[in-house]
Write an enzyme that holds these catalytic residues in place. Sequence first.
Site, mmCIF file in Angstrom:
data_model
loop_
_atom_site.group_PDB
_atom_site.id
_atom_site.type_symbol
_atom_site.label_atom_id
_atom_site.label_comp_id
_atom_site.label_asym_id
_atom_site.label_seq_id
_atom_site.Cartn_x
_atom_site.Cartn_y
_atom_site.Cartn_z
ATOM 1 N N HIS A 1 0.817 -1.218 0.000
ATOM 2 C CA HIS A 1 0.000 0.000 0.000
ATOM 3 C C HIS A 1 0.849 1.266 0.000
ATOM 4 O O HIS A 1 0.325 2.374 -0.197
ATOM 5 C CB HIS A 1 -0.922 -0.002 1.225
ATOM 6 C CG HIS A 1 -2.230 0.691 0.987
ATOM 7 N ND1 HIS A 1 -2.470 1.499 -0.108
ATOM 8 C CD2 HIS A 1 -3.381 0.715 1.697
ATOM 9 C CE1 HIS A 1 -3.697 1.977 -0.053
ATOM 10 N NE2 HIS A 1 -4.282 1.516 1.043
ATOM 11 N N ASP B 1 -2.193 2.244 -4.562
ATOM 12 C CA ASP B 1 -3.412 2.709 -3.892
ATOM 13 C C ASP B 1 -4.526 1.689 -4.080
ATOM 14 O O ASP B 1 -4.460 0.815 -4.947
ATOM 15 C CB ASP B 1 -3.850 4.062 -4.469
ATOM 16 C CG ASP B 1 -2.855 5.169 -4.144
ATOM 17 O OD1 ASP B 1 -2.169 5.070 -3.103
ATOM 18 O OD2 ASP B 1 -2.742 6.113 -4.947
#
Length: 539
Positions: free
Chosen positions: A510, A514
Site C-alpha cells: 500500500h 493505492d
Amino acid sequence: MTIEVRVPTLGESVTEATVATWFKKPGDAVEADEMLCELETDKVSVEVPAPAAGVLSEIVAAEGETVSPDALLAQIADGKEATSKSASAEDAPQKPKEEAKRADAKPAEAGGKGGGKSVDVMVPSLGESVTEATVATWFKQIGDEVAADEMLCELETDKVSVEVPAPAAGVLSEIIAKEGTTVDAKAKLAVISEGGTAGKSAAQEAPGDTNGDDADDVESPGAGPETVSERSASDQEKAKADVEDAPSARKAMAEKNLSRDQVQASGRDGRVMKEDVAKTASKPAEAKAKSGDKPAAPRAPASADQSDREERVKMTRLRQTIARRLKDAQNAAAILTTYNEADMSAVMDLRSEFKDAFEKKHGVKLGFMSFFVKACCHALHEVPEVNAEIDGTDVVYKNYVNMGVAVGTPAGLVVPVVKDADSKSFAEIEKEIGELGKKGRDGKLTMADMQGGTFTISNGGVYGSLMSSPILNPPQSGILGMHKIQERPVVVGGEIVIRPMMYLALSYDHRIVDGKGAVTFLVRVKEALEDPRRLLMDL
C-alpha cells in the site's frame, strides 16, 4: 605485479556474503578463470574465479569471514614475484592443519602428484545474489581417484542444492572445506592432483591399522573364508554407519516417511541419493516388505520420556531464509489484500475445445496458468505501479514483466521466474512453466531461474485452498493468489445458475499501490478470465 581478487557482483538486494571455502592456499599456482573460493549468501553460493594466472600470494578474507560486495578477498602474484612467493609460502608453517591433511593423503600424492599439477576445486556459480553456501556432503574422500566432471560434493544454499563436479581427473589430495562448513561464493573446497592414482587415505584406514595393509591381511593364508566374510560384513556395517547421505535424499526420506534401511543406496560408499528415495517411494509394496511389515508401536503413555515423542531437526538454510524473508516482508511493506471472484466457464470451455489441437501443435498441454499469466500481464500494463518496486525514496517502474510462479518443492517454497512473460505466447509460457516446475521438483533450479521477478502468482488451489491472503515476495509490490475452482450458485441475468467459480486475491504494498489501482488490476484480471477474447483485442 600483484592482482587483486575481489568479491563479485552479488545482486542488487544482497549486501554481504560469507567466505565459505578456499580451494587454494597461499603458494598454490592458479590458472586464469580457475575457481579460487566459494562465497555463500542467503540465496545461493557464488564461485570466485581467478582474474589471471599466477600464484596465490595472500588470502585476505579467511573462511567464515563476512565480506561486502567488491571487498578484497586475496592477491595473486604474477611472474617472478609469483615464483618467489610460492617458495616462501610452501616453506612457511602457515596452516599446520592443512599440512596434516596433506600428510594423510601422501599415498595418493605419491602415486600421481609427482608429474602432475594441483587443481583447485572451487565453489561453482551460485547466482549474483547468493554469497554463501554450506558444504552438505562429500561423496569422495582424500586419496580417492576422481574423473573429470564426477560429482565431488553437494553444497546447500537457502534456495537450491548445488553439485560440485571435479574440474579435472586425478586424485583428491586435500579437502579444505569439511561438511557443515559455511563457504562463500569464491571459496576453495578441495585440491585434486592431476594424473595421480588412487591411494588409501588415512580416513579410509581402520583406526588401529597404521600400515595400511588391510588387503594383505585379507589375502593372508591364515585368514579363512569365514574370517574374511565376517570381517567384510563388520567393515560394511561400520562404513555404512559413517556414510553421510545426500541432503536432498535425507529430506526426501523424511517427507516420504522412509527409513534408511528401506532405501537401496546407489551412491559412492553406500550413500543414499535422491533418485534412490524416488525409486523406493514408487514401489510402496516393496518398501513395506523391506520394513518387515512391523506393526505400529503402541502410543506412548503420558509418563513416557518426552524425547521419545518429539523430534528436533535443524532448519535447512532454505527454510531459514523463507522464514526470514516472509517476516521481513510483513515488517517492511504495508501489505493489504483485496479480493474478487471469477467465473472460469469461458477458460474451461476454451481449454476443452482446443486442448487436443494445442498439444498436437505445440507439444505441451494447455493449462490454466498461461491464462492467468497473460491476464496479469495485460492488467500490469494498465496499472504499472503493481509491477514496480520501491528503492529508497524512488519508485522503479518496470517496462517488462518477469512473472514469478510460486512452486512447492520437497525442499520448500521457491519462485522460478518466466522472463519477459508479456512478450511470450500461451505455448511458450506453458512450456517454460512446465520446465521450471520439473526442475523445482528435481532440485535442479538455479539462481538464474529464480532471479529478476517483478510480479508473482501463487496457486494454492492445487492443494485445495479456497481462500488465502498471499504474502509479498520482496521487493515486488504485488502477488496474485489463485484458488480452487468450485461450483457455486451465482446470479446471471436475474437467474440462479451453477458456475465454476474461483476466488482471486491480490496482496499489494500500500506504500506504492493505492486501493483504486489494486481493485482496477484485479477487475481487469477477472474480465480477461471471464472473456479471454479481451486478451486478443487488448481490451
